[in-house]
Design an enzyme around this catalytic site. Structure first.
Site, PDB file in Angstrom:
ATOM      1  N   ILE A 603       0.979  -1.227  -0.023  1.00  0.00           N
ATOM      2  CA  ILE A 603      -0.061  -0.092   0.090  1.00  0.00           C
ATOM      3  C   ILE A 603       1.015   1.081   0.010  1.00  0.00           C
ATOM      4  O   ILE A 603       1.556   1.319   0.907  1.00  0.00           O
ATOM      5  CB  ILE A 603      -0.982  -0.200   1.303  1.00  0.00           C
ATOM      6  CG1 ILE A 603      -1.826  -1.283   1.192  1.00  0.00           C
ATOM      7  CG2 ILE A 603      -1.788   1.160   1.271  1.00  0.00           C
ATOM      8  CD1 ILE A 603      -2.632  -1.365  -0.213  1.00  0.00           C
ATOM      9  N   THR A 608      -5.014   7.573   1.031  1.00  0.00           N
ATOM     10  CA  THR A 608      -5.842   7.277  -0.170  1.00  0.00           C
ATOM     11  C   THR A 608      -6.319   5.999  -0.280  1.00  0.00           C
ATOM     12  O   THR A 608      -7.327   5.868  -0.917  1.00  0.00           O
ATOM     13  CB  THR A 608      -5.016   7.906  -1.535  1.00  0.00           C
ATOM     14  OG1 THR A 608      -3.713   7.227  -1.414  1.00  0.00           O
ATOM     15  CG2 THR A 608      -4.659   9.535  -1.388  1.00  0.00           C
ATOM     16  N   LYS A 675      -0.557  -4.381  -5.973  1.00  0.00           N
ATOM     17  CA  LYS A 675      -1.490  -5.512  -6.870  1.00  0.00           C
ATOM     18  C   LYS A 675      -2.700  -4.337  -7.476  1.00  0.00           C
ATOM     19  O   LYS A 675      -2.961  -4.385  -8.368  1.00  0.00           O
ATOM     20  CB  LYS A 675      -2.138  -6.421  -6.040  1.00  0.00           C
ATOM     21  CG  LYS A 675      -0.996  -7.568  -5.604  1.00  0.00           C
ATOM     22  CD  LYS A 675      -1.636  -8.966  -5.589  1.00  0.00           C
ATOM     23  CE  LYS A 675      -2.157  -9.177  -3.989  1.00  0.00           C
ATOM     24  NZ  LYS A 675      -2.424 -10.500  -3.885  1.00  0.00           N
ATOM     25  N   GLU A 679     -10.904  -1.492  -7.949  1.00  0.00           N
ATOM     26  CA  GLU A 679     -12.123  -2.262  -8.262  1.00  0.00           C
ATOM     27  C   GLU A 679     -12.595  -3.161  -7.089  1.00  0.00           C
ATOM     28  O   GLU A 679     -13.638  -3.336  -6.615  1.00  0.00           O
ATOM     29  CB  GLU A 679     -11.931  -3.235  -9.366  1.00  0.00           C
ATOM     30  CG  GLU A 679     -10.618  -2.426 -10.425  1.00  0.00           C
ATOM     31  CD  GLU A 679     -11.377  -1.632 -11.561  1.00  0.00           C
ATOM     32  OE1 GLU A 679     -12.391  -1.837 -11.731  1.00  0.00           O
ATOM     33  OE2 GLU A 679     -10.695  -0.855 -11.910  1.00  0.00           O
TER      34      GLU A 679
END
Ligand SMILES: Cc1cc2nc3c(=O)[nH]c(=O)nc-3n(C[C@H](O)[C@H](O)[C@H](O)COP(=O)(O)OP(=O)(O)OC[C@H]3O[C@@H](n4cnc5c(N)ncnc54)[C@H](O)[C@@H]3O)c2cc1C
Ligand code: SF4
Lengths: 721, 329
Positions: A603, A608, A675, A679
């Site tokens: 991350i 965000t 990754k 979505e």
């Protein structure tokens, strides 16, 4: 300085909240005129006559353009971009008298002001002759396989093992049909394009876009221009969720209008136009059949999807991709079909395909667990896939188990009474539900240009975009991290097709693609500077530049997927837990709590990232409880095409949201170990809520959204049966 | 430029004169509904007469017998009024669940009952709708009518009246103060709106030259014991799929001496349910009595497909509203 992983506040935040961030409709080239559209009303047929004189005579009107007087564009063939349907041809606006769907633009008015253009557009009158087309009723009897030209990724049929045989012989079986309605992106910013031609015939477009390079390529072909004759600028995007992936017909119309008016023209779509001028998530009907052993091992998963497409393009999506890989099932089979309607073409919307497929699969898994008298989480863990059985490859990383554990713990899943309709809060029925989330991790080639200055600042440029997730910020962090500079000293520029090539800002792959290009570019920059005559070992590149009296140094960097795509399967995963409160009299559902845990790789910015995750949860509440385009299958129209009647969640619908990112990094997938987290955040939310509603009420409602009418009618049906 | 003319009225007399002499002219108050129609070309008036400059319409006047609301009183102003909250709780409760604070800062009590229906076909000007275009047919009757009416419809129109405030006003026997070219008159609130019949485009009983000057509300013990309950598709900022304004007066024995029940979201106009009121009278205020009386609400109801769930929802909403009110008495 380790900028990666820090909760850096958005670098563009001050510009956005003070109103200095300029969105597509807000540029003001000198002498700009305004355009408004006239729409056909029949779903299929021909324009018989069109009268423009009343509109033309309105003072301030510059021109009225119809198929009769529109310039003939060359429409050079263009290879379908990955954001375009694999088969068919996009609507060519004002190109002929043919009408393909209700709401199709059939005329364009250019005027001195927006108000004049709109008022004059209302004065254009026309007559049409209807004709037979694909029809308006979604009937699975008319379903057909996707055309040959469509991608491998949504095969008409796919099977591992003998799924039907295994189903027939298994001791435990369930089956059901699931409906997901037509859903609209409804981003805050409407689509808009400003087009301006210069004296040399070069075109500049200020456009709302998730992929400026694609808009440039399409417009170049449509107008028969060379690549360096079109420039597309899109520095800020006010949300898109996929609606700004393609180059839609209105972009062509804006450029056409500017050519006719011989001055810059702005075409900004109205909210109602957004329901026909760009795409939507297709209405999709699914049948799921599951079979298991007595001990709860899945033997067979069979999922069939019927997706809506238009009569002029074959839009398909990877609805069924998760079916073969999400669980360790002995056999699996998928069937994918399309149903054509006379309507505009669907387009990807956040989590296209997977969100739809997972909704049905995860509700069915819940039903199977119930049929087995097993805890839904335990059932999923029992069938946990250690390997991608569909591709027959190991996962490059998978921390789904830790997502399940983390989210269950934070949620308090152990307090769940396994019986349905057993938990209460006063008169309200309480339910707990959960679902798995999954989204393929993808990377595409990307390039950047990086200039490091001797004053210790750096500028990184690429044609990427930032539709809101925070690309500006996270890319700044990657560059600051790799250049050992404070975040404030790095500037990131994007959204301009004259910058180095970047892939589409979609599919949750911007960080994996552009982020790795930034990292690679930074490394190249440092290596190149270290190799300069007179560079000294171990010194910071800025020191080298200063000592060598060089103002700055620039490199181009790039990254592309490695060979791991052939050796590993890469996905982001998540687990979503939902609590609901249902009013048993009214059938109203509230969601007091959602907890999600995600395996999204490294991350880059937890702040965000959290914003992405909770944004997805809010959208998921909408998908579960209220969002649906109300299609009238006599008129071929979505009847609630505005934000008063197409409901999305408001603050009062959103209570506690918790998002956790579990320990995860995927260095096999790419050097940064990321990754993708966009979505995945929507995936799984709706089925978790629907499963909780079942737990609360005992009603299995397999059609979204779960509105009071559905709950009340299901209750009545349950009572009479 | 666009066929839309704008005029400002200094007095209600001049406003009535202008709208009386210009066909299809309309006054504009908060503009929160009228601007939506202009934006979407739904019955756009050729001339709007702005009454916001008219003096004397912005006050809430209170005395021992009654409360008067001027037509330009903003919805939030009513919510903030302690006397209204005390004497007519159902009205304040209806307004608190109306729209959003932003809308309520602009929207007026004069404009609210005259807002147009949310019927999907009425709002999309390229579809058939008898209310928007007489004779063109009713798109909703056999179409997407999940939000449409089960009470008071005709074969020509089944659009619901969308206002919350109007339901409370109908329940509490408000009076409408009307001004026209020929002077002033009074109208019971329940007679302000018309049934669609075969003229769904005629929605109210104001003459072309008439405007609402305000309302009178008589203080009664009944009105003080009133309550508004709204059921909707999301938590806030949405019209009702079903609502009920109820009032109860109990005698010393706990029996219902008098009752008022009006419902919204289900009917073509703010809908008083006389038969439910009568059925409540004389009964002990028990859940059973409420449910039995509420069941009568759908006696004459007609469902049209997607809106059939309202047959179940309506009696439950009334019963719940009465129960919640009973708990407060
Ligand atoms: C997003 C949104 C959500 C909403 N949600 C709700 C809701 O939940 N419940 C609800 O009840 N309403 C709701 N509304 C509607 C809102 O309450 C009304 O639009 C508002 O009350 C109308 O008042 P106005 O002063 O703005 O009227 P305007 O828009 O100015 O006028 C509306 C109509 O009334 C006429 N008119 C205005 N004043 C007078 C007068 N004094 N005499 C005669 N005619 C007059 C006008 O000519 C026009 O035809 C919502 C509105 C919006 C925009
Ligand atoms: S119900 Fe009334 S408003 Fe709705 S379409 Fe029919 S006529 Fe029009």
């Amino acid at each position: 300085m380790g900028a990666i992983g820090k909760p850096v506040a958005r670098v563009d935040g001050p510009a956005k909240v003070t109103g200095t961030a300029t969105y597509a409709a807000e540029f003001h080239p000198e002498n700009m005129a305004y355009a408004a559209l006239v729409h056909g009303t029949i779903p299929r047929g021909w324009i018989k006559s069109i009268a423009t004189d009343a509109a033309e005579s309105v003072p301030g009107v510059i021109a009225v353009v119809t198929h009769l007087n529109a310039p003939r564009l060359p429409w050079k063939p263009v290879d379908a971009a990955p954001v375009d349907p694999g088969e068919g041809e996009q609507l060519r606006p004002l190109h002929s008298d043919e009408i393909l769907f209700a709401g199709q633009p059939i005329a364009l008015v250019i005027a001195e002001s927006q108000e004049t253009a709109r008022a004059a557009a209302a004065l254009v009158s026309f007559t049409c002759v209807p004709s037979d087309g694909a029809g308006l009723v979604f009937d699975r009897a008319r379903a057909r396989p996707p055309s040959d030209g469509t991608r491998e990724s949504y095969p008409a049929e796919w099977e591992r093992g003998d799924a039907e045989g295994a189903f027939a012989s298994a001791p435990r079986r369930i089956e059901g049909s699931y409906l997901q309605p037509r859903l609209f992106h409804n981003a805050m910013e409407p689509h808009a394009t400003i087009a301006a031609w210069d004296d040399e015939g070069k075109l500049t477009l200020w456009d709302k876009s998730q992929w400026v390079d694609n808009v440039r390529d399409q417009i170049t072909r449509n107008f028969g221009l060379a690549e360096d004759e079109v420039r597309v600028i899109s520095p800020f995007v006010g949300g898109a969720f996929g609606s700004a992936l393609r180059c839609w017909p209105h972009v062509t119309m804006a450029a056409m209008a500017a050519r006719i008016a011989r001055r810059p023209v702005r075409l900004e779509l109205t909210r109602r136009e957004l329901y026909t001028a760009v795409g939507y998530r297709p209405y999709t009907l699914q049948d799921v059949k599951l079979a298991a052993d007595e001990d709860g091992r899945l033997r067979s998963v069979i999922q069939t999807a019927y997706g809506l497409t238009s009569a002029y393009e074959d839009y398909g999506e990877e609805v069924l991709d998760p079916v073969g890989m999400l669980y360790d099932t002995m056999s699996a089979r998928t069937v994918y079909r399309l149903v054509e309607l006379d309507t505009n073409t669907p387009t990807p919307m956040r989590g296209p395909g997977a969100v739809t497929g997972v909704f049905a699969l995860e509700m069915a898994i819940d039903e199977m667990a119930d049929a087995m008298d097993m805890d839904p989480l335990e059932f999923r863990l029992k069938n946990y896939a250690e390997r991608d059985l569909k591709k027959d490859l190991p996962f490059s990383s998978k921390a789904l188990r830790s997502c399940y554990e983390t989210a269950a713990l934070r949620f308090g899943w152990e307090k769940r009474d396994p019986r349905r309709r057993a938990m209460h809060d006063g008169n309200m029925l309480v339910g707990y539900g959960m679902a798995t989330a999954v989204w393929p991790a993808m990377q595409a080639p990307a390039s950047v240009r990086i200039r490091l200055f001797a004053n210790g600042t750096a500028v990184v440029r690429t044609a990427a975009s930032d539709m809101g997730p925070g690309t500006y910020t996270s890319m700044t962090q990657v560059a600051a991290d790799r250049l050992d500079l404070p975040v404030e000293r790095v500037t990131f520029e994007l959204g301009d097709s004259s910058l180095p090539m970047a892939p589409v800002h979609g599919g949750s792959m911007t960080m994996a693609s552009v982020g790795n290009a930034v990292a690679a570019g930074c490394k190249k920059l440092r290596d190149d500077i270290a190799r300069l005559d007179g560079a000294e070992d171990g010194e910071h590149p800025v020191e080298t530049l200063m000592r060598l009296r060089r103002d700055s140094f620039e490199v181009d960097g790039a990254a592309e997927p490695g060979a791991e795509a052939g050796t590993h399967s890469s996905y982001a995963f998540g687990a979503v837990f939902a609590e609901v409160r249902v009013d048993p009299d009214f059938g109203t559902v509230r969601v007091p709590r959602l907890v999600g845990a995600y395996d999204g790789g490294v991350i880059v910015n937890p702040r965000t990232a959290r914003s992405q995750a909770i944004g997805g949860m809010v959208q998921g509440i909408g998908m579960a409880l209220m969002e649906a385009g109300e299609w009238d299958d006599r008129l071929g129209r979505v009847m609630n095409a505005n934000l008063a009647e197409y409901l999305v969640p408001v603050h009062a619908d959103v209570e506690e949201l918790e998002a956790v990112f579990v320990e995860s990094e995927d260095r096999i997938f790419n050097p940064l170990g990321v990754k993708g987290i966009a979505e995945i955040a929507l995936c799984g939310v709706a089925p978790a809520i629907a499963n909780a509603v079942w737990h609360a009420t005992g009603l299995r409602i397999r059609e979204l959204p779960l509105t009071p009418d559905r709950l009340l009618m299901a209750e009545q049906a349950a009572r009479t049966s | 430029m666009s066929g839309l003319a704008y005029a400002r009225a200094a007095s209600l007399e001049s406003a009535t004169e202008v709208i009386g002499s210009h066909r299809a002219a309309e006054v504009i108050a908060g503009g929160t509904d009228l601007l939506q129609r202009l934006e979407e070309h739904v019955l756009p008036p050729p001339l709007v007469v702005d009454i916001n400059g008219v003096e004397g319409l912005r006050a809430i006047e209170v005395d021992d017998h009654e409360i008067r609301l001027g037509a330009l009183v903003r919805l939030n102003q009513v919510i903030e009024s302690a006397p209204v909250r005390d004497a007519f709780p159902a009205i304040v409760e209806a307004l608190i669940v109306t729209a959003s604070p932003q809308v309520r800062n602009l929207a007026t009590v004069g404009g609210n009952p005259l807002q147009k229906t949310r019927c999907l076909y009425f709002r999309d000007q390229s579809t058939p709708c008898n209310k928007r275009e007489p004779g063109s047919g009713c798109g909703a009757l056999e179409g997407r009518n999940r939000i449409n009416a089960i009470l008071g419809g005709s074969e020509h129109c089944i659009a619901t009246h969308p206002s919350d405030f109007a339901v409370a006003m109908a329940a509490l026997d408000a009076t409408v103060l009307v001004v026209g070219a020929r002077g002033e008159r009074r109208l019971p609130f329940t007679e302000l709106h018309r049934l669609p019949g075969d003229t769904p485009h005629l929605e109210h009983n104001l003459a072309p030259d008439e405007v609402i000057e305000g309302y009178r509300l008589t203080r009664t013990p009944l009105a003080r014991h009133s309550h508004y309950l709204k059921v909707r598709d999301r938590g806030e900022f949405e019209w009702a799929i079903c609502s009920a304004a109820v009032a109860l007066e109990l005698d010393h024995g706990g029996r219902i001496a008098d009752a008022r029940v009006a419902v919204g979201g289900v009917a073509t106009k703010p809908w008083r349910l006389g038969q439910v009121e009568t059925a409540l009278q004389g009964r002990q205020a028990t859940a059973e009595a409420f449910a039995e009386a509420a069941a009568l609400s759908v006696q004459n109801a007609v469902a049209h497909g997607d809106n059939a769930y309202k047959l179940a929802l309506l009696p439950r909403t009334i019963a719940r509203a009465l129960t919640e009110l009973r708990e407060r008495l």
